[in-house]
Design a protein around this motif. Structure first.
Motif, PDB file in Angstrom:
ATOM      1  N   ASP A  20       0.852  -1.187   0.000  1.00  0.00           N
ATOM      2  CA  ASP A  20       0.000   0.000   0.000  1.00  0.00           C
ATOM      3  C   ASP A  20       0.886   1.234   0.000  1.00  0.00           C
ATOM      4  OD1 ASP A  20      -2.931   0.933   0.296  1.00  0.00           O
ATOM      5  OD2 ASP A  20      -1.870   2.154   1.787  1.00  0.00           O
ATOM      6  N   GLY A  21       0.675   2.099  -0.986  1.00  0.00           N
ATOM      7  CA  GLY A  21       1.469   3.306  -1.074  1.00  0.00           C
ATOM      8  C   GLY A  21       2.956   3.053  -1.166  1.00  0.00           C
ATOM      9  N   GLY A  22       3.336   1.937  -1.773  1.00  0.00           N
ATOM     10  CA  GLY A  22       4.742   1.593  -1.900  1.00  0.00           C
ATOM     11  C   GLY A  22       5.340   0.902  -0.703  1.00  0.00           C
ATOM     12  N   ASP A  23       4.549   0.725   0.355  1.00  0.00           N
ATOM     13  CA  ASP A  23       5.026   0.067   1.572  1.00  0.00           C
ATOM     14  C   ASP A  23       4.590  -1.387   1.612  1.00  0.00           C
ATOM     15  OD1 ASP A  23       6.226   2.363   2.700  1.00  0.00           O
ATOM     16  OD2 ASP A  23       4.286   3.042   3.474  1.00  0.00           O
ATOM     17  N   LEU A  24       5.460  -2.260   2.099  1.00  0.00           N
ATOM     18  CA  LEU A  24       5.090  -3.639   2.404  1.00  0.00           C
ATOM     19  C   LEU A  24       4.461  -3.655   3.788  1.00  0.00           C
ATOM     20  CD1 LEU A  24       5.134  -6.702   1.868  1.00  0.00           C
ATOM     21  CD2 LEU A  24       7.458  -6.740   2.819  1.00  0.00           C
ATOM     22  N   LEU A  25       3.163  -3.994   3.838  1.00  0.00           N
ATOM     23  CA  LEU A  25       2.442  -3.955   5.109  1.00  0.00           C
ATOM     24  C   LEU A  25       2.335  -5.318   5.773  1.00  0.00           C
ATOM     25  CD1 LEU A  25      -0.527  -1.505   4.377  1.00  0.00           C
ATOM     26  CD2 LEU A  25       1.801  -0.998   5.151  1.00  0.00           C
ATOM     27  N   MET A  26       2.109  -6.366   4.983  1.00  0.00           N
ATOM     28  CA  MET A  26       1.959  -7.708   5.542  1.00  0.00           C
ATOM     29  C   MET A  26       2.591  -8.733   4.610  1.00  0.00           C
ATOM     30  SD  MET A  26      -1.894  -7.929   7.201  1.00  0.00           S
ATOM     31  CE  MET A  26      -1.464  -9.406   8.153  1.00  0.00           C
ATOM     32  N   ASP A  27       3.059  -9.823   5.187  1.00  0.00           N
ATOM     33  CA  ASP A  27       3.634 -10.937   4.444  1.00  0.00           C
ATOM     34  C   ASP A  27       3.378 -12.181   5.270  1.00  0.00           C
ATOM     35  OD1 ASP A  27       5.118 -12.821   3.100  1.00  0.00           O
ATOM     36  OD2 ASP A  27       7.071 -11.947   3.570  1.00  0.00           O
ATOM     37  N   GLY A  28       2.430 -13.023   4.813  1.00  0.00           N
ATOM     38  CA  GLY A  28       2.100 -14.178   5.632  1.00  0.00           C
ATOM     39  C   GLY A  28       1.120 -15.119   4.973  1.00  0.00           C
ATOM     40  N   ASP A  29       0.399 -15.862   5.807  1.00  0.00           N
ATOM     41  CA  ASP A  29      -0.527 -16.858   5.281  1.00  0.00           C
ATOM     42  C   ASP A  29      -1.726 -16.190   4.626  1.00  0.00           C
ATOM     43  OD1 ASP A  29      -3.073 -17.080   7.260  1.00  0.00           O
ATOM     44  OD2 ASP A  29      -1.282 -16.569   8.411  1.00  0.00           O
ATOM     45  N   VAL A  30      -2.350 -16.932   3.724  1.00  0.00           N
ATOM     46  CA  VAL A  30      -3.403 -16.373   2.870  1.00  0.00           C
ATOM     47  C   VAL A  30      -4.571 -15.826   3.685  1.00  0.00           C
ATOM     48  CG1 VAL A  30      -5.065 -16.908   1.054  1.00  0.00           C
ATOM     49  CG2 VAL A  30      -2.771 -17.903   0.966  1.00  0.00           C
ATOM     50  N   GLU A  31      -5.074 -16.602   4.630  1.00  0.00           N
ATOM     51  CA  GLU A  31      -6.269 -16.191   5.365  1.00  0.00           C
ATOM     52  C   GLU A  31      -6.038 -14.929   6.181  1.00  0.00           C
ATOM     53  OE1 GLU A  31      -9.457 -17.948   8.673  1.00  0.00           O
ATOM     54  OE2 GLU A  31      -7.849 -19.228   7.886  1.00  0.00           O
ATOM     55  N   THR A  32      -4.908 -14.849   6.874  1.00  0.00           N
ATOM     56  CA  THR A  32      -4.634 -13.694   7.729  1.00  0.00           C
ATOM     57  C   THR A  32      -4.501 -12.422   6.915  1.00  0.00           C
ATOM     58  OG1 THR A  32      -3.510 -15.079   9.363  1.00  0.00           O
ATOM     59  CG2 THR A  32      -3.058 -12.726   9.440  1.00  0.00           C
ATOM     60  N   VAL A  33      -3.726 -12.474   5.844  1.00  0.00           N
ATOM     61  CA  VAL A  33      -3.462 -11.263   5.066  1.00  0.00           C
ATOM     62  C   VAL A  33      -4.707 -10.817   4.302  1.00  0.00           C
ATOM     63  CG1 VAL A  33      -2.030 -10.204   3.287  1.00  0.00           C
ATOM     64  CG2 VAL A  33      -1.023 -11.861   4.874  1.00  0.00           C
ATOM     65  N   THR A  34      -5.405 -11.737   3.660  1.00  0.00           N
ATOM     66  CA  THR A  34      -6.590 -11.345   2.879  1.00  0.00           C
ATOM     67  C   THR A  34      -7.713 -10.832   3.772  1.00  0.00           C
ATOM     68  OG1 THR A  34      -7.377 -13.647   2.854  1.00  0.00           O
ATOM     69  CG2 THR A  34      -6.085 -12.889   0.954  1.00  0.00           C
ATOM     70  N   SER A  35      -7.890 -11.427   4.950  1.00  0.00           N
ATOM     71  CA  SER A  35      -8.949 -10.958   5.849  1.00  0.00           C
ATOM     72  C   SER A  35      -8.637  -9.561   6.381  1.00  0.00           C
ATOM     73  CB  SER A  35      -9.146 -11.933   7.007  1.00  0.00           C
ATOM     74  OG  SER A  35      -7.981 -12.039   7.803  1.00  0.00           O
ATOM     75  N   THR A  36      -7.363  -9.293   6.671  1.00  0.00           N
ATOM     76  CA  THR A  36      -6.973  -7.963   7.129  1.00  0.00           C
ATOM     77  C   THR A  36      -7.165  -6.933   6.022  1.00  0.00           C
ATOM     78  OG1 THR A  36      -5.325  -8.941   8.610  1.00  0.00           O
ATOM     79  CG2 THR A  36      -5.117  -6.586   8.154  1.00  0.00           C
ATOM     80  N   TYR A  37      -6.773  -7.299   4.809  1.00  0.00           N
ATOM     81  CA  TYR A  37      -6.934  -6.394   3.676  1.00  0.00           C
ATOM     82  C   TYR A  37      -8.428  -6.129   3.404  1.00  0.00           C
ATOM     83  CZ  TYR A  37      -6.690  -4.549  -1.079  1.00  0.00           C
ATOM     84  OH  TYR A  37      -6.836  -3.770  -2.206  1.00  0.00           O
ATOM     85  N   SER A  38      -9.258  -7.148   3.553  1.00  0.00           N
ATOM     86  CA  SER A  38     -10.701  -6.969   3.365  1.00  0.00           C
ATOM     87  C   SER A  38     -11.269  -5.978   4.373  1.00  0.00           C
ATOM     88  CB  SER A  38     -11.423  -8.315   3.490  1.00  0.00           C
ATOM     89  OG  SER A  38     -11.090  -9.175   2.434  1.00  0.00           O
ATOM     90  N   ARG A  39     -10.822  -6.061   5.617  1.00  0.00           N
ATOM     91  CA  ARG A  39     -11.247  -5.092   6.633  1.00  0.00           C
ATOM     92  C   ARG A  39     -10.803  -3.688   6.253  1.00  0.00           C
ATOM     93  NH1 ARG A  39      -8.578  -6.672  11.852  1.00  0.00           N
ATOM     94  NH2 ARG A  39      -9.639  -4.792  12.606  1.00  0.00           N
ATOM     95  N   PHE A  40      -9.580  -3.573   5.767  1.00  0.00           N
ATOM     96  CA  PHE A  40      -9.027  -2.276   5.359  1.00  0.00           C
ATOM     97  C   PHE A  40      -9.875  -1.643   4.262  1.00  0.00           C
ATOM     98  CE2 PHE A  40      -6.111  -0.005   2.443  1.00  0.00           C
ATOM     99  CZ  PHE A  40      -5.672   1.014   3.286  1.00  0.00           C
ATOM    100  N   THR A  41     -10.166  -2.402   3.209  1.00  0.00           N
ATOM    101  CA  THR A  41     -10.951  -1.861   2.097  1.00  0.00           C
ATOM    102  C   THR A  41     -12.396  -1.585   2.509  1.00  0.00           C
ATOM    103  OG1 THR A  41     -11.383  -4.115   1.289  1.00  0.00           O
ATOM    104  CG2 THR A  41      -9.510  -2.932   0.335  1.00  0.00           C
ATOM    105  N   SER A  42     -12.912  -2.375   3.447  1.00  0.00           N
ATOM    106  CA  SER A  42     -14.268  -2.141   3.947  1.00  0.00           C
ATOM    107  C   SER A  42     -14.340  -0.809   4.699  1.00  0.00           C
ATOM    108  CB  SER A  42     -14.696  -3.286   4.870  1.00  0.00           C
ATOM    109  OG  SER A  42     -15.993  -3.061   5.387  1.00  0.00           O
ATOM    110  N   PHE A  43     -13.327  -0.537   5.517  1.00  0.00           N
ATOM    111  CA  PHE A  43     -13.278   0.754   6.213  1.00  0.00           C
ATOM    112  C   PHE A  43     -13.272   1.901   5.211  1.00  0.00           C
ATOM    113  CE2 PHE A  43     -11.035  -1.403   9.990  1.00  0.00           C
ATOM    114  CZ  PHE A  43     -12.216  -1.452  10.730  1.00  0.00           C
ATOM    115  N   LEU A  44     -12.460   1.769   4.161  1.00  0.00           N
ATOM    116  CA  LEU A  44     -12.378   2.831   3.163  1.00  0.00           C
ATOM    117  C   LEU A  44     -13.697   3.015   2.425  1.00  0.00           C
ATOM    118  CD1 LEU A  44      -8.843   2.185   1.599  1.00  0.00           C
ATOM    119  CD2 LEU A  44      -9.484   3.971   3.220  1.00  0.00           C
TER     120      LEU A  44
END
Length: 291
Positions: A233-257
């Motif tokens: 995001d914005g050129g920054d590496l925010l997360m690197d990990g298992d599929v469920e953890t990263v995608t669920s966090t990203y989904s929350r992020f986009t939902s907030f936006l």
């Protein structure tokens, strides 16, 4: 303290090592704090000034045989920049990238010859990847099967839809069992049958100790086809990990936006970046000293 993911990386042989890489661009800009018609015309005569765009901020990653890495993030987050760097099409502003073999880049903008038929493009594409004609003949039917084009393979490429062309690119690129394959949005087109064929093909690549990088806005595609996900995001590496953890966090992020809750989105972004365990590339990881 190392997590399980870091320990697994140490046990496997790396295929791609990204060591403190960053990417900046100089681009023209007509922005000014005060802008009137007269000074806009003046800037038009003397040319626009330039600004520095930080496409990717410094990051390090180690990717190993058998991994299928999903790359997610909003538009402008640095996803395509990262894949261009890994493929060698672009040199980083700083840092180094090491690869165990030449990465093959598959994207919706990959060059094809529109005036030639699909079957002729199969031959040219395979020859360009180093196959001899006997091997091409042996693989031809499988390539057509994966593409799902049927008799359309004998029609000019210019008659294909973008989805048909993307499917053919995928089928050609994966016909050589590449050790490192980069896919930029090419799997987001096509019917359920093609998605199943492409998922099966990526699984075969992983089984043969290959490495796949997949850029996609579709979290469903990422979930189905990847074993690991990185979030930019914005050129920054925010997360690197298992599929469920990263995608669920990203989904929350986009939902907030989407709901206009920018404060919660920024808080989640901050916490994700702070929690990231930074990769440190050692000389023994790459087999030679980093630049």
């Amino acid at each position: 303290m190392q997590n399980d993911h870091s320990l697994n990386l140490l046990k496997a042989r790396p295929t791609v090592v990204i060591d403190r890489v960053s990417m900046q661009y100089q681009v023209a800009s007509t922005h000014a704090e005060t802008a009137t018609t007269s000074n806009r015309l003046s800037r038009l005569r003397r040319g626009a000034s330039t600004i520095t765009v930080h496409a990717l901020n410094e990051m390090s990653l180690v990717v190993s045989h058998g991994e299928s890495v999903g790359i997610i993030g909003r538009n402008g987050s640095g996803k395509s920049t990262l894949t261009r760097l890994i493929s060698g099409r672009t040199r980083p502003t700083s840092g180094s990238i090491f690869a165990s073999d030449t990465p093959i880049m598959l994207g919706v903008n990959a060059a094809l010859l529109p005036d030639l038929a699909g079957d002729q493009n199969v031959i040219l594409g395979c020859l360009a990847m180093g196959m001899d004609r006997r091997t091409i003949a042996e693989k031809f039917d499988d390539i057509v099967e994966v593409s799902g084009l049927g008799d359309s393979i004998y029609l000019p490429m210019k008659s294909y839809s973008s989805g048909m062309a993307s499917r053919l690119r995928f089928a050609i690129a994966t016909s050589v069992d590449p050790e490192i394959l980069l896919i930029d949005e090419a799997l987001n087109t096509g019917d359920a049958q093609f998605r199943e064929r492409s998922r099966s093909r990526i699984s075969q690549l992983r089984d043969h100790a290959g490495t796949v990088f997949l850029v996609s806005h579709s979290l469903g595609t990422i979930t189905e086809m990847c074993t690991r996900v990185i979030w930019l995001d914005g050129g920054d590496l925010l997360m690197d990990g298992d599929v469920e953890t990263v995608t669920s966090t990203y989904s929350r992020f986009t939902s907030f936006l989407s709901n206009g809750d920018h404060a919660s989105a920024q808080e989640l972004r901050y916490k994700s970046r702070e929690s990231l365990i930074a990769t440190q590339v050692l000389e023994r990881t790459t087999g030679r000293r980093s630049a």
